[in-house]
Motif scaffolding. Sequence first.
Motif, PDB file in Angstrom:
ATOM      1  N   MET A   1       0.851  -1.213   0.000  1.00 20.47           N
ATOM      2  CA  MET A   1       0.000   0.000   0.000  1.00 20.47           C
ATOM      3  C   MET A   1       0.884   1.261   0.000  1.00 20.47           C
ATOM      4  N   THR A   2       0.526   2.230  -0.820  1.00 18.64           N
ATOM      5  CA  THR A   2       1.322   3.456  -0.914  1.00 18.64           C
ATOM      6  C   THR A   2       1.235   4.299   0.364  1.00 18.64           C
ATOM      7  N   THR A   3       2.342   4.945   0.723  1.00 21.96           N
ATOM      8  CA  THR A   3       2.342   5.780   1.933  1.00 21.96           C
ATOM      9  C   THR A   3       1.874   7.199   1.615  1.00 21.96           C
ATOM     10  N   SER A   4       1.574   7.511   0.340  1.00 20.50           N
ATOM     11  CA  SER A   4       1.126   8.871   0.025  1.00 20.50           C
ATOM     12  C   SER A   4      -0.332   9.062   0.417  1.00 20.50           C
ATOM     13  N   LYS A   5      -0.957   7.999   0.909  1.00 21.39           N
ATOM     14  CA  LYS A   5      -2.364   8.122   1.300  1.00 21.39           C
ATOM     15  C   LYS A   5      -2.455   8.771   2.671  1.00 21.39           C
ATOM     16  N   LYS A   6      -3.283   9.801   2.736  1.00 18.73           N
ATOM     17  CA  LYS A   6      -3.411  10.586   3.950  1.00 18.73           C
ATOM     18  C   LYS A   6      -4.885  10.732   4.284  1.00 18.73           C
ATOM     19  N   ALA A   7      -5.271  10.288   5.463  1.00 18.78           N
ATOM     20  CA  ALA A   7      -6.690  10.348   5.817  1.00 18.78           C
ATOM     21  C   ALA A   7      -6.932  11.348   6.938  1.00 18.78           C
ATOM     22  N   LEU A   8      -8.047  12.053   6.844  1.00 17.42           N
ATOM     23  CA  LEU A   8      -8.527  12.885   7.955  1.00 17.42           C
ATOM     24  C   LEU A   8      -9.840  12.270   8.453  1.00 17.42           C
ATOM     25  N   ILE A   9      -9.873  11.974   9.757  1.00 17.03           N
ATOM     26  CA  ILE A   9     -11.069  11.369  10.352  1.00 17.03           C
ATOM     27  C   ILE A   9     -11.677  12.352  11.340  1.00 17.03           C
ATOM     28  N   THR A  10     -12.943  12.715  11.138  1.00 18.51           N
ATOM     29  CA  THR A  10     -13.648  13.443  12.197  1.00 18.51           C
ATOM     30  C   THR A  10     -14.329  12.381  13.069  1.00 18.51           C
ATOM     31  N   GLY A  11     -14.476  12.683  14.369  1.00 15.17           N
ATOM     32  CA  GLY A  11     -15.032  11.659  15.262  1.00 15.17           C
ATOM     33  C   GLY A  11     -13.997  10.592  15.578  1.00 15.17           C
ATOM     34  N   VAL A  12     -12.716  10.982  15.537  1.00 17.70           N
ATOM     35  CA  VAL A  12     -11.634   9.991  15.688  1.00 17.70           C
ATOM     36  C   VAL A  12     -11.599   9.377  17.081  1.00 17.70           C
ATOM     37  N   THR A  13     -12.148  10.085  18.073  1.00 18.62           N
ATOM     38  CA  THR A  13     -12.133   9.560  19.447  1.00 18.62           C
ATOM     39  C   THR A  13     -13.322   8.649  19.730  1.00 18.62           C
ATOM     40  N   GLY A  14     -14.197   8.481  18.765  1.00 20.76           N
ATOM     41  CA  GLY A  14     -15.361   7.615  18.958  1.00 20.76           C
ATOM     42  C   GLY A  14     -15.027   6.160  18.661  1.00 20.76           C
ATOM     43  N   GLN A  15     -16.028   5.296  18.806  1.00 21.18           N
ATOM     44  CA  GLN A  15     -15.822   3.862  18.547  1.00 21.18           C
ATOM     45  C   GLN A  15     -15.258   3.618  17.146  1.00 21.18           C
ATOM     46  N   ASP A  16     -15.947   4.140  16.132  1.00 20.42           N
ATOM     47  CA  ASP A  16     -15.533   3.849  14.756  1.00 20.42           C
ATOM     48  C   ASP A  16     -14.222   4.545  14.411  1.00 20.42           C
ATOM     49  N   GLY A  17     -14.032   5.748  14.963  1.00 21.86           N
ATOM     50  CA  GLY A  17     -12.792   6.483  14.706  1.00 21.86           C
ATOM     51  C   GLY A  17     -11.584   5.674  15.154  1.00 21.86           C
ATOM     52  N   ALA A  18     -11.711   5.021  16.299  1.00 25.19           N
ATOM     53  CA  ALA A  18     -10.589   4.220  16.822  1.00 25.19           C
ATOM     54  C   ALA A  18     -10.320   3.028  15.894  1.00 25.19           C
ATOM     55  N   TYR A  19     -11.382   2.295  15.528  1.00 25.27           N
ATOM     56  CA  TYR A  19     -11.177   1.122  14.655  1.00 25.27           C
ATOM     57  C   TYR A  19     -10.690   1.537  13.263  1.00 25.27           C
ATOM     58  N   LEU A  20     -11.218   2.648  12.748  1.00 26.89           N
ATOM     59  CA  LEU A  20     -10.786   3.087  11.415  1.00 26.89           C
ATOM     60  C   LEU A  20      -9.329   3.543  11.442  1.00 26.89           C
ATOM     61  N   SER A  21      -8.932   4.251  12.502  1.00 29.56           N
ATOM     62  CA  SER A  21      -7.523   4.676  12.614  1.00 29.56           C
ATOM     63  C   SER A  21      -6.603   3.473  12.551  1.00 29.56           C
ATOM     64  N   LYS A  22      -6.983   2.443  13.301  1.00 28.62           N
ATOM     65  CA  LYS A  22      -6.149   1.230  13.341  1.00 28.62           C
ATOM     66  C   LYS A  22      -6.061   0.601  11.942  1.00 28.62           C
TER      67      LYS A  22
END
Length: 330
Positions: A1-22
């Motif tokens: 997977m390319t490292t040029s991918k950059k994500a911004l997550i709103t709600g990052v401290t919520g349930q889904d934000g934590a799993y999506l970050s991981k």
Amino acid sequence: MTTSKKALITGVTGQDGAYLSKLLLDKGYEVHGLLRRSASADVVDSRLKWIGVAGKIVLHDGNLTDLSGLIRVLNEVRPTEVYNLAAQSFVKSSWQQPLLTGTVTGLGAANMLEAVRLVAPEARFYQASSSEMYGLIQEPVQSETTPFYPRSPYAAAKLYAHWMTVNYRESFGLHASSGILFNHESPLRGIEFVTRKITDAAARIKLGLQDKVALGNLDATRDWGHARDYVKAMWLMLQQDTPDDYVVATGRTVSVRDFCRLAFAHVGLNMEDHVTVDERFLRPAEVDVLLGNPAKAKAKLGWMAETSLEDLVAEMVEADLARLKTHEHL
Ligand code: NDP
Ligand code: GDR
């Protein structure tokens, strides 16, 4: 997977934000999150610590209600993907705080769409839509073509956000997708939601810390999946050439009563001995049954729920037992 991918997550401290970050970190993404200021920062990022991503993602001060701040953050981050997960997400509270819910859950999404349009129109956008939008159900099994009938201020706000996402896709050509996600749970679920309230209570009762738990409508049924599986569907939507809307569900619906049975049985107890019903937990208008048809997500994204309800319940109860034994609270 390319490292040029950059994500911004709103709600990052919520349930889904934590799993999506991981998930995104594991895929090699640079992950940024929007963090609203709190006086108790240690509580705010407890989920991120639990899942092992604290310190590995970049947090930016901001609030979904503040368009200027969202523009600033987008300018700083220049993300390739934006996941809009932030919301006042507790349905019951939305009757007590209808305007706040509309402002954050509805207009907040419009703010984010507008910020993306102005600053990063090439970024791919995900909107966290909800099966609550079906509300008073019009078809026994809900799909992308089932008519909506919202039954709470929360659902009405989500419906506005959903249609704004569709509108920005059609009006401005944004790569904006909306995931109509049915209930998904995990050990990181907020304690006020019924599943976690039940698994926490089953664990406490097993450990002799309490004897009873009061719930509301035991007859409501939900199509419950695991958040870890559902964030994969979010990511898959943004990897498609064409943006679209997808139902994400397991295709099985179970009552609150049967969820209780499973959780209490896991610790060798009978729910009938410990569960009481208290009117305080009933809602002014209820969504009685939700059952999703994930056929489109399967066909187009290759996505399927991987975790059974039985395994989900067991994982949640075990996590609550472990937390209570170590006096760790979440
Ligand atoms: P949570 O309630 O766990 O998380 C909500 C997040 O939104 C938190 O990080 C919270 O921050 C943040 N937030 C709330 N208000 C604001 C604001 N004004 N500005 C910035 N951030 C804010 O939700 P889930 O993780 O369960 O759900 C994620 C999204 O998916 C939500 O939009 C929810 O409505 C939607 N959804 C959830 C489903 C589910 O079953 N879980 C199903 C369908 C849709 P803080 O930590 O500071 O409170
Ligand atoms: P929901 O989740 O409203 O479906 O929204 P919740 O767990 O709050 O309620 C599910 C069902 O359980 C019934 N219920 C109770 N609910 C709570 N919270 N507490 C109780 O004591 C209780 N007793 C019975 C409710 O009446 C309801 O029928 C969740 C949220 O994550 C939303 O953000 C998301 O959009 C939808 O799921 C899909």
